[in-house]
Design a protein around this motif. Structure first.
Motif, PDB file in Angstrom:
ATOM      1  N   MET A  41       1.293  -0.876   0.191  1.00 53.34           N
ATOM      2  CA  MET A  41      -0.103   0.009   0.097  1.00 53.34           C
ATOM      3  C   MET A  41       0.984   0.897  -0.514  1.00 53.34           C
ATOM      4  SD  MET A  41      -3.514  -0.432  -0.656  1.00 53.34           S
ATOM      5  CE  MET A  41      -3.640   0.841  -0.019  1.00 53.34           C
ATOM      6  N   ALA A  42       1.530   1.362   0.769  1.00 53.84           N
ATOM      7  CA  ALA A  42       2.709   2.422   0.901  1.00 53.84           C
ATOM      8  C   ALA A  42       3.898   2.752  -0.371  1.00 53.84           C
ATOM      9  CB  ALA A  42       3.804   2.070   1.576  1.00 53.84           C
ATOM     10  N   LEU A  43       4.621   1.385  -1.241  1.00 57.89           N
ATOM     11  CA  LEU A  43       4.167   1.800  -2.644  1.00 57.89           C
ATOM     12  C   LEU A  43       3.483   1.880  -3.751  1.00 57.89           C
ATOM     13  CD1 LEU A  43       6.581  -1.665  -2.900  1.00 57.89           C
ATOM     14  CD2 LEU A  43       6.971   1.149  -2.783  1.00 57.89           C
ATOM     15  N   ALA A  44       2.167   1.792  -3.580  1.00 54.62           N
ATOM     16  CA  ALA A  44       1.388   1.605  -4.513  1.00 54.62           C
ATOM     17  C   ALA A  44       0.772   4.068  -4.064  1.00 54.62           C
ATOM     18  CB  ALA A  44      -0.198   1.379  -4.248  1.00 54.62           C
ATOM     19  N   ARG A  45       1.153   4.182  -2.905  1.00 54.60           N
ATOM     20  CA  ARG A  45       0.519   5.805  -2.575  1.00 54.60           C
ATOM     21  C   ARG A  45       1.940   6.651  -3.216  1.00 54.60           C
ATOM     22  NH1 ARG A  45      -1.541   4.028   2.309  1.00 54.60           N
ATOM     23  NH2 ARG A  45       0.687   4.266   3.250  1.00 54.60           N
ATOM     24  N   THR A  46       2.784   5.755  -3.441  1.00 55.38           N
ATOM     25  CA  THR A  46       4.205   6.823  -4.024  1.00 55.38           C
ATOM     26  C   THR A  46       4.688   6.787  -5.026  1.00 55.38           C
ATOM     27  OG1 THR A  46       5.341   5.313  -2.870  1.00 55.38           O
ATOM     28  CG2 THR A  46       4.938   6.901  -1.520  1.00 55.38           C
ATOM     29  N   PRO A  47       4.160   6.594  -6.284  1.00 48.94           N
ATOM     30  CA  PRO A  47       4.218   6.849  -7.737  1.00 48.94           C
ATOM     31  C   PRO A  47       5.685   8.132  -8.542  1.00 48.94           C
ATOM     32  CG  PRO A  47       2.256   7.360  -8.395  1.00 48.94           C
ATOM     33  CD  PRO A  47       2.180   6.734  -5.962  1.00 48.94           C
ATOM     34  N   ALA A  48       4.975   9.256  -7.604  1.00 50.49           N
ATOM     35  CA  ALA A  48       5.527  10.947  -7.513  1.00 50.49           C
ATOM     36  C   ALA A  48       6.689  10.786  -6.910  1.00 50.49           C
ATOM     37  CB  ALA A  48       4.583  11.595  -7.377  1.00 50.49           C
ATOM     38  N   VAL A  49       7.141  10.206  -6.020  1.00 52.17           N
ATOM     39  CA  VAL A  49       8.161  10.224  -5.189  1.00 52.17           C
ATOM     40  C   VAL A  49       9.174   9.118  -5.384  1.00 52.17           C
ATOM     41  CG1 VAL A  49       8.657   9.839  -2.835  1.00 52.17           C
ATOM     42  CG2 VAL A  49       6.677  10.439  -3.083  1.00 52.17           C
ATOM     43  N   ALA A  50       9.072   8.650  -6.270  1.00 47.48           N
ATOM     44  CA  ALA A  50       9.558   7.331  -6.520  1.00 47.48           C
ATOM     45  C   ALA A  50      10.503   7.952  -8.107  1.00 47.48           C
ATOM     46  CB  ALA A  50       8.931   5.875  -6.714  1.00 47.48           C
ATOM     47  N   SER A  51       9.706   8.654  -8.940  1.00 51.82           N
ATOM     48  CA  SER A  51      10.085   8.797 -10.114  1.00 51.82           C
ATOM     49  C   SER A  51      11.607   9.372  -9.715  1.00 51.82           C
ATOM     50  CB  SER A  51       8.871   9.619 -10.512  1.00 51.82           C
ATOM     51  OG  SER A  51       8.485  10.698  -9.841  1.00 51.82           O
ATOM     52  N   ARG A  52      11.944  10.372  -7.957  1.00 52.52           N
ATOM     53  CA  ARG A  52      12.819  11.675  -8.354  1.00 52.52           C
ATOM     54  C   ARG A  52      14.276  10.697  -8.254  1.00 52.52           C
ATOM     55  NH1 ARG A  52      11.652  12.699  -1.638  1.00 52.52           N
ATOM     56  NH2 ARG A  52      11.812  10.872  -0.949  1.00 52.52           N
ATOM     57  N   TYR A  53      13.624   9.523  -7.960  1.00 53.40           N
ATOM     58  CA  TYR A  53      14.602   8.429  -8.328  1.00 53.40           C
ATOM     59  C   TYR A  53      15.976   7.648  -9.305  1.00 53.40           C
ATOM     60  CZ  TYR A  53      13.835   8.131  -2.881  1.00 53.40           C
ATOM     61  OH  TYR A  53      13.799   8.733  -1.616  1.00 53.40           O
ATOM     62  N   ASP A  54      14.741   8.252 -10.930  1.00 49.42           N
ATOM     63  CA  ASP A  54      14.800   7.972 -11.998  1.00 49.42           C
ATOM     64  C   ASP A  54      16.439   8.787 -12.382  1.00 49.42           C
ATOM     65  OD1 ASP A  54      13.157   6.811 -12.445  1.00 49.42           O
ATOM     66  OD2 ASP A  54      11.408   8.168 -13.304  1.00 49.42           O
ATOM     67  N   LEU A  55      16.890   8.089 -13.660  1.00 51.46           N
ATOM     68  CA  LEU A  55      18.478   8.885 -13.960  1.00 51.46           C
ATOM     69  C   LEU A  55      18.475  10.066 -13.964  1.00 51.46           C
ATOM     70  CD1 LEU A  55      20.552   5.357 -14.727  1.00 51.46           C
ATOM     71  CD2 LEU A  55      20.725   6.760 -12.635  1.00 51.46           C
ATOM     72  N   THR A  56      19.376  11.290 -14.267  1.00 52.57           N
ATOM     73  CA  THR A  56      19.170  12.060 -15.018  1.00 52.57           C
ATOM     74  C   THR A  56      20.040  11.307 -16.471  1.00 52.57           C
ATOM     75  OG1 THR A  56      21.637  12.445 -14.687  1.00 52.57           O
ATOM     76  CG2 THR A  56      20.299  13.660 -13.428  1.00 52.57           C
ATOM     77  N   PRO A  57      19.802  12.108 -17.328  1.00 50.62           N
ATOM     78  CA  PRO A  57      20.043  12.226 -19.572  1.00 50.62           C
ATOM     79  C   PRO A  57      20.952  11.534 -19.367  1.00 50.62           C
ATOM     80  CG  PRO A  57      17.963  13.831 -18.956  1.00 50.62           C
ATOM     81  CD  PRO A  57      18.745  13.401 -18.053  1.00 50.62           C
ATOM     82  N   ARG A  58      22.015  12.292 -18.743  1.00 41.98           N
ATOM     83  CA  ARG A  58      23.452  12.105 -18.960  1.00 41.98           C
ATOM     84  C   ARG A  58      23.956  10.863 -17.971  1.00 41.98           C
ATOM     85  NH1 ARG A  58      26.993  16.854 -17.340  1.00 41.98           N
ATOM     86  NH2 ARG A  58      26.455  17.543 -18.673  1.00 41.98           N
ATOM     87  N   ALA A  59      23.227  10.903 -16.982  1.00 42.40           N
ATOM     88  CA  ALA A  59      23.582   9.354 -16.322  1.00 42.40           C
ATOM     89  C   ALA A  59      22.994   8.075 -16.792  1.00 42.40           C
ATOM     90  CB  ALA A  59      23.323   9.251 -15.099  1.00 42.40           C
ATOM     91  N   THR A  60      21.737   8.562 -17.307  1.00 44.09           N
ATOM     92  CA  THR A  60      22.087   7.163 -18.001  1.00 44.09           C
ATOM     93  C   THR A  60      22.244   7.005 -19.544  1.00 44.09           C
ATOM     94  OG1 THR A  60      19.108   7.540 -17.659  1.00 44.09           O
ATOM     95  CG2 THR A  60      19.762   6.314 -19.435  1.00 44.09           C
ATOM     96  N   VAL A  61      22.678   7.504 -20.365  1.00 46.68           N
ATOM     97  CA  VAL A  61      23.738   7.032 -21.184  1.00 46.68           C
ATOM     98  C   VAL A  61      25.427   6.707 -20.884  1.00 46.68           C
ATOM     99  CG1 VAL A  61      25.264   8.309 -22.978  1.00 46.68           C
ATOM    100  CG2 VAL A  61      22.966   9.459 -22.734  1.00 46.68           C
TER     101      VAL A  61
END
Length: 146
Positions: free
Chosen positions: A10-30
């Motif tokens: 339930m905690a994970l289901a409520r936090t999609p916006a919070v989890a997205s801040r851990y996505d990689l920057t474009p430079r880090a992804t490359v």
């Protein structure tokens, strides 16, 4: 009473916006994509030639990059697959030309010819990886607009 596992779900289901801040920057992804493909290539070259592991690794790398990048980097990972493939094959043809084995390729083929031949030989993994990456990008764009 609910179980601890149900509470975590339930905690994970409520936090999609919070989890997205851990996505990689474009430079880090490359950078991560290039380093990962270099590691896969190194492992594939244990037998001295480029093989299926490189192709599968390439597809997985570009697919993972499309899922791991921030929204602002979707264009970057959309154009990255061909550049990543050609760049890695160019470096490989320059450093370890004997690893590129294509039937009918003369042994004295130069850098450009060997890179072009290897790119053509890996056209199917490029097509599959790029198509999957673009599908993930489109799905991410559509899901954001909801």
């Amino acid at each position: 009473m609910s179980s601890p596992a149900a509470g975590a779900v339930m905690a994970l289901a409520r936090t999609p916006a919070v989890a997205s801040r851990y996505d990689l920057t474009p430079r880090a992804t490359v950078a991560c994509s290039a380093l990962t493909l270099a590691a896969v290539t190194g492992l594939d070259l244990v037998d001295g030639r480029l093989g299926v592991a490189f192709a599968v690794g390439f597809v997985l790398v570009v697919l993972t990059a499309a899922t791991a990048v921030q929204e602002r980097g979707l264009f970057t990972v959309g154009v990255m697959p061909p550049v990543l493939l050609v760049g890695s094959l160019l470096l490989l043809a320059w450093q370890v030309p004997e690893a590129i084995v294509v039937e009918g390729l003369p042994a004295d083929t130069g850098l450009f010819g060997r890179t072009l031949t290897a790119t053509i030989a890996h056209g199917v993994p490029l097509l599959i990886g790029h198509a999957l990456a673009l599908a993930v990008i489109v799905a991410r764009i559509v899901s954001v607009r909801r």
